[in-house]
Design a protein around this motif. Structure first.
Motif, PDB file in Angstrom:
ATOM      1  N   LEU A   1       0.880  -0.711   0.303  1.00  0.00           N
ATOM      2  CA  LEU A   1       0.311   0.026   0.323  1.00  0.00           C
ATOM      3  C   LEU A   1       0.786   0.683  -0.443  1.00  0.00           C
ATOM      4  O   LEU A   1       1.991   1.423   0.727  1.00  0.00           O
ATOM      5  N   ILE A   2       0.272   2.738  -1.091  1.00  0.00           N
ATOM      6  CA  ILE A   2       1.779   3.493  -0.696  1.00  0.00           C
ATOM      7  C   ILE A   2       1.131   4.300   0.719  1.00  0.00           C
ATOM      8  O   ILE A   2       2.369   4.728   0.725  1.00  0.00           O
ATOM      9  N   PHE A   3      -0.019   4.016   1.050  1.00  0.00           N
ATOM     10  CA  PHE A   3       0.599   4.741   2.799  1.00  0.00           C
ATOM     11  C   PHE A   3      -0.623   4.213   3.468  1.00  0.00           C
ATOM     12  O   PHE A   3      -1.698   3.896   3.184  1.00  0.00           O
ATOM     13  N   GLU A   4      -0.044   2.994   4.360  1.00  0.00           N
ATOM     14  CA  GLU A   4      -0.528   2.227   5.417  1.00  0.00           C
ATOM     15  C   GLU A   4      -1.750   2.935   6.134  1.00  0.00           C
ATOM     16  O   GLU A   4      -1.177   3.985   6.577  1.00  0.00           O
ATOM     17  N   GLY A   5      -2.885   2.669   6.820  1.00  0.00           N
ATOM     18  CA  GLY A   5      -3.894   2.882   7.182  1.00  0.00           C
ATOM     19  C   GLY A   5      -4.787   4.204   7.078  1.00  0.00           C
ATOM     20  O   GLY A   5      -5.145   4.782   7.589  1.00  0.00           O
ATOM     21  N   ASN A   6      -4.345   4.820   5.791  1.00  0.00           N
ATOM     22  CA  ASN A   6      -5.010   5.485   5.433  1.00  0.00           C
ATOM     23  C   ASN A   6      -6.269   5.249   4.338  1.00  0.00           C
ATOM     24  O   ASN A   6      -6.462   4.567   3.994  1.00  0.00           O
ATOM     25  N   PRO A   7      -7.634   5.965   5.709  1.00  0.00           N
ATOM     26  CA  PRO A   7      -8.894   5.193   4.676  1.00  0.00           C
ATOM     27  C   PRO A   7      -9.992   5.958   3.723  1.00  0.00           C
ATOM     28  O   PRO A   7     -10.282   4.433   2.755  1.00  0.00           O
ATOM     29  N   TYR A   8      -8.582   6.739   2.947  1.00  0.00           N
ATOM     30  CA  TYR A   8      -8.843   6.829   1.372  1.00  0.00           C
ATOM     31  C   TYR A   8      -8.359   5.751   0.373  1.00  0.00           C
ATOM     32  O   TYR A   8      -8.168   6.531  -0.341  1.00  0.00           O
TER      33      TYR A   8
ATOM     34  N   GLY B   1      -7.392  16.442  -5.985  1.00  0.00           N
ATOM     35  CA  GLY B   1      -8.437  15.982  -5.569  1.00  0.00           C
ATOM     36  C   GLY B   1      -9.191  15.052  -5.542  1.00  0.00           C
ATOM     37  O   GLY B   1      -9.410  14.451  -6.771  1.00  0.00           O
ATOM     38  N   CYS B   2      -9.572  13.840  -5.088  1.00  0.00           N
ATOM     39  CA  CYS B   2     -10.110  12.879  -5.447  1.00  0.00           C
ATOM     40  C   CYS B   2     -11.144  12.456  -4.967  1.00  0.00           C
ATOM     41  O   CYS B   2     -11.298  12.303  -3.489  1.00  0.00           O
ATOM     42  N   ASP B   3     -12.541  11.040  -4.434  1.00  0.00           N
ATOM     43  CA  ASP B   3     -12.990  10.456  -3.867  1.00  0.00           C
ATOM     44  C   ASP B   3     -11.826   9.622  -2.646  1.00  0.00           C
ATOM     45  O   ASP B   3     -12.405   9.467  -1.656  1.00  0.00           O
ATOM     46  N   PHE B   4     -11.570   8.769  -3.653  1.00  0.00           N
ATOM     47  CA  PHE B   4     -10.200   8.028  -3.035  1.00  0.00           C
ATOM     48  C   PHE B   4      -9.182   7.732  -4.059  1.00  0.00           C
ATOM     49  O   PHE B   4      -9.130   8.281  -5.413  1.00  0.00           O
ATOM     50  N   ILE B   5      -8.608   6.430  -3.213  1.00  0.00           N
ATOM     51  CA  ILE B   5      -6.893   6.671  -3.947  1.00  0.00           C
ATOM     52  C   ILE B   5      -7.202   4.378  -4.151  1.00  0.00           C
ATOM     53  O   ILE B   5      -6.994   4.329  -3.569  1.00  0.00           O
ATOM     54  N   VAL B   6      -6.471   4.508  -5.435  1.00  0.00           N
ATOM     55  CA  VAL B   6      -6.632   2.961  -5.562  1.00  0.00           C
ATOM     56  C   VAL B   6      -5.120   2.915  -5.546  1.00  0.00           C
ATOM     57  O   VAL B   6      -4.774   2.938  -6.135  1.00  0.00           O
TER      58      VAL B   6
ATOM     59  N   LYS C   1       3.793  11.931  -3.227  1.00  0.00           N
ATOM     60  CA  LYS C   1       4.375  12.497  -2.988  1.00  0.00           C
ATOM     61  C   LYS C   1       4.069  12.586  -1.143  1.00  0.00           C
ATOM     62  O   LYS C   1       4.011  11.856  -0.746  1.00  0.00           O
ATOM     63  N   LYS C   2       2.526  12.816  -1.631  1.00  0.00           N
ATOM     64  CA  LYS C   2       1.376  12.595   0.055  1.00  0.00           C
ATOM     65  C   LYS C   2       0.471  12.837  -0.335  1.00  0.00           C
ATOM     66  O   LYS C   2      -0.001  12.757  -1.512  1.00  0.00           O
ATOM     67  N   ILE C   3      -0.803  12.713   0.306  1.00  0.00           N
ATOM     68  CA  ILE C   3      -2.177  12.606   0.728  1.00  0.00           C
ATOM     69  C   ILE C   3      -2.380  13.531   2.061  1.00  0.00           C
ATOM     70  O   ILE C   3      -1.656  13.498   2.973  1.00  0.00           O
ATOM     71  N   HIS C   4      -2.875  14.348   0.759  1.00  0.00           N
ATOM     72  CA  HIS C   4      -3.924  15.904   2.332  1.00  0.00           C
ATOM     73  C   HIS C   4      -5.252  15.149   2.324  1.00  0.00           C
ATOM     74  O   HIS C   4      -6.077  15.234   1.336  1.00  0.00           O
ATOM     75  N   LEU C   5      -5.881  15.039   3.424  1.00  0.00           N
ATOM     76  CA  LEU C   5      -6.869  15.434   4.057  1.00  0.00           C
ATOM     77  C   LEU C   5      -7.513  17.030   3.627  1.00  0.00           C
ATOM     78  O   LEU C   5      -6.941  17.363   3.513  1.00  0.00           O
TER      79      LEU C   5
END
Length: 499
Positions: free
Chosen positions: A119-126, A308-313, A263-267
């Protein structure tokens, strides 16, 4: 007081209910009809190979069916399925401890516990990883409410996903300069790209590789704890029977961002504090425009763009699932994190074998074979590991199986049949090779990799009917210099030369 019963014993035990583990257990059950074969798996369903067809010497096609493990026990009365995860392996004592508190003794053990998604970022709900049936169904649910998603990754699952999604904007971030880098080159990618943007979808070729059935899964919710369990891998056609449609009315909108990573995921809150511009879905040849919509989550790419998006796969490949077995056991581990196995599928520890995604092939390979974590190789390795265990148990010697002579894989992308053979991307050949191409737009793409007049690999997209001829030419390493470019001349029936 009677003494507590000792651990159950078996001559052969297999861990993992995916293709490699089930194939291995089935083969052992046939070789040793009077022995009990333990199959330890955390999942209530196993993956069974059905409708197996040998298309040529090395190419094979089969369907994969998820079945309740009771079906396997009915087919092979000497297979005993133990439904529990493995907590610990004590290799020096030849013992497995399962999560339900039981222990099992074995004489020979084969580890086929597969791999888990990176997973690119563990534990991110999106961030959703797609690896098995459960995660594919969770994805379908999320998609039904989505207007835009970001897909990260460039392997088989990402390719299929981007092609199948309708009614939802897709921003596709790949770290390579062309799509499908694991399976083909930039030329093949260009051949396929028009299919991504075509509005009208043709009816898919009838496809029968995977059937997903979970007895009663419709009726009762699965326990929550099951979500972090490792299900077996999805294979080709995993999207069949899933309705992959977002909220919008158009069929296809895909924008590819190449040569970049996340690079980063921002809420949303974090993004607003950044006070930076996010981008609208890029229109044809238009300048970049700021996005008016407020999204739940924002993806910042290494090329500086923010969407921006609804979620990331996250479909960025897998890592071998070795963790449950490492504690207290000194396994040799490959560079890719798998358990190293020799040409008899043996790990570095006595009486322990491994097959499928969990292992790293560490023998000197044939010049036209390489390991790739695919269903076909999982089946071949599971079958061959069982043969090696049987040979070792009876003190016989065994040769490396023929399926490891030539890398060969058939699949389907964007509704085209795709066959890859040998060093199809000139893997490991350095600069000393040349490529020959033949391409008919919208119909077929043929590429061969040549070295010193010999064919080393090929990519065939569409109905080319060349796979058997090319397979033979790669296997027998005949000098083809005399044919030059005529090798791919469509007016010359090459099969007549080489049958």
């Amino acid at each position: 007081m009677a003494a507590a019963p000792g651990p159950a014993r078996s001559r052969f035990a297999v861990v993992g209910g995916g293709i490699a583990g089930v194939t291995c257990a089935e083969k052992l059950a046939v070789e040793f009809p009077s022995e009990d074969i333990f199959l330890v798996t955390a999942s209530p369903v196993i993956k069974a190979v059905t409708n197996f067809k040998q298309i040529s010497k090395t190419l094979e096609e089969f369907d994969v069916e998820e079945q309740p493990s009771s079906l396997l026990e009915r087919r092979y009365t000497n297979i005993k399925v133990i439904q529990s995860g493995v907590k610990q392996l004590k290799s020096d004592e030849h013992k497995i401890f399962t999560e339900d508190g039981k222990e099992y003794m074995y004489e020979k053990l084969c580890l086929c516990a597969g791999a888990i998604p990176k997973l690119i970022f563990e534990g991110n709900p999106y961030v959703l990883g797609i690896r098995d049936t459960d995660s594919a169904q969770a994805f379908q649910k999320h998609l039904a409410q989505a207007q835009r998603i970001v897909v990260v990754g460039n392997g088989g699952i990402a390719l299929e996903l981007v092609y199948e999604i309708e009614g939802c904007e897709v921003i596709w971030a790949i770290k390579d300069k062309a799509i499908g880098n694991t399976f083909f080159d930039a030329g093949a990618a260009e051949f396929l790209i028009p299919k991504l943007t075509a509005e009208k979808r043709e009816t898919p070729i009838e496809c029968k590789r995977t059937k997903y059935t979970m007895e009663g899964s419709e009726k009762k919710e699965r326990p929550v704890a099951a979500s972090d369990r490792v299900g077996s891998a999805l294979g080709p056609d995993w999207h069949e029977g899933l309705h992959l449609k977002g909220t919008k009315e158009f069929s296809h909108k895909v924008h590819i961002e190449k040569l970049c990573e996340v690079k980063k995921i921002h809420l949303q809150q974090e993004f607003l504090q950044l006070q930076q511009m996010s981008l609208a879905f890029p229109k044809e040849e238009k300048n970049v425009e700021p996005d008016e919509v407020l999204w739940p989550v924002y993806v910042e790419l290494t090329n500086g763009k923010i969407y921006g998006c609804d979620f990331i796969v996250s479909a960025t490949g897998v890592v071998p699932n070795v963790k449950p077995f490492l504690d207290g056991n000194n396994f040799a581990i490959g560079e890719d994190g798998g358990l190293k196995v020799d040409k008899h599928m043996q790990t570095s520890l006595p009486d322990i074998y491994a097959a499928g995604d969990i292992c790293t092939a560490s023998w000197e390979p044939s010049p036209v074979w390489h390991q790739m974590r695919l269903w076909t190789q999982a089946r071949q390795m599971g079958w061959y590991a069982a043969k090696c265990m049987a040979a070792d148990a009876s003190g016989e010697s065994i040769d490396l199986d023929f399926s490891f002579e030539l890398f060969a894989h058939v699949t389907k992308f964007f509704n085209y049949k795709v066959v890859v053979l040998g060093k199809y991307n000139a893997q490991g050949l350095g600069l000393d090779h040349e490529l020959m191409l033949r391409c008919t737009k919208g119909q077929e793409y043929v590429k061969v990799v040549m070295q010193n007049g010999r064919m080393m690999g090929a990519v065939l997209i569409g109905e080319t009917d060349l796979e058997e001829t090319f397979e033979n030419l790669i296997l027998n390493q005949m000098d083809l210099s005399a044919y030059g470019e005529d090798l791919l001349n469509p007016d010359i029936d090459i099969e007549d030369y080489f049958d």
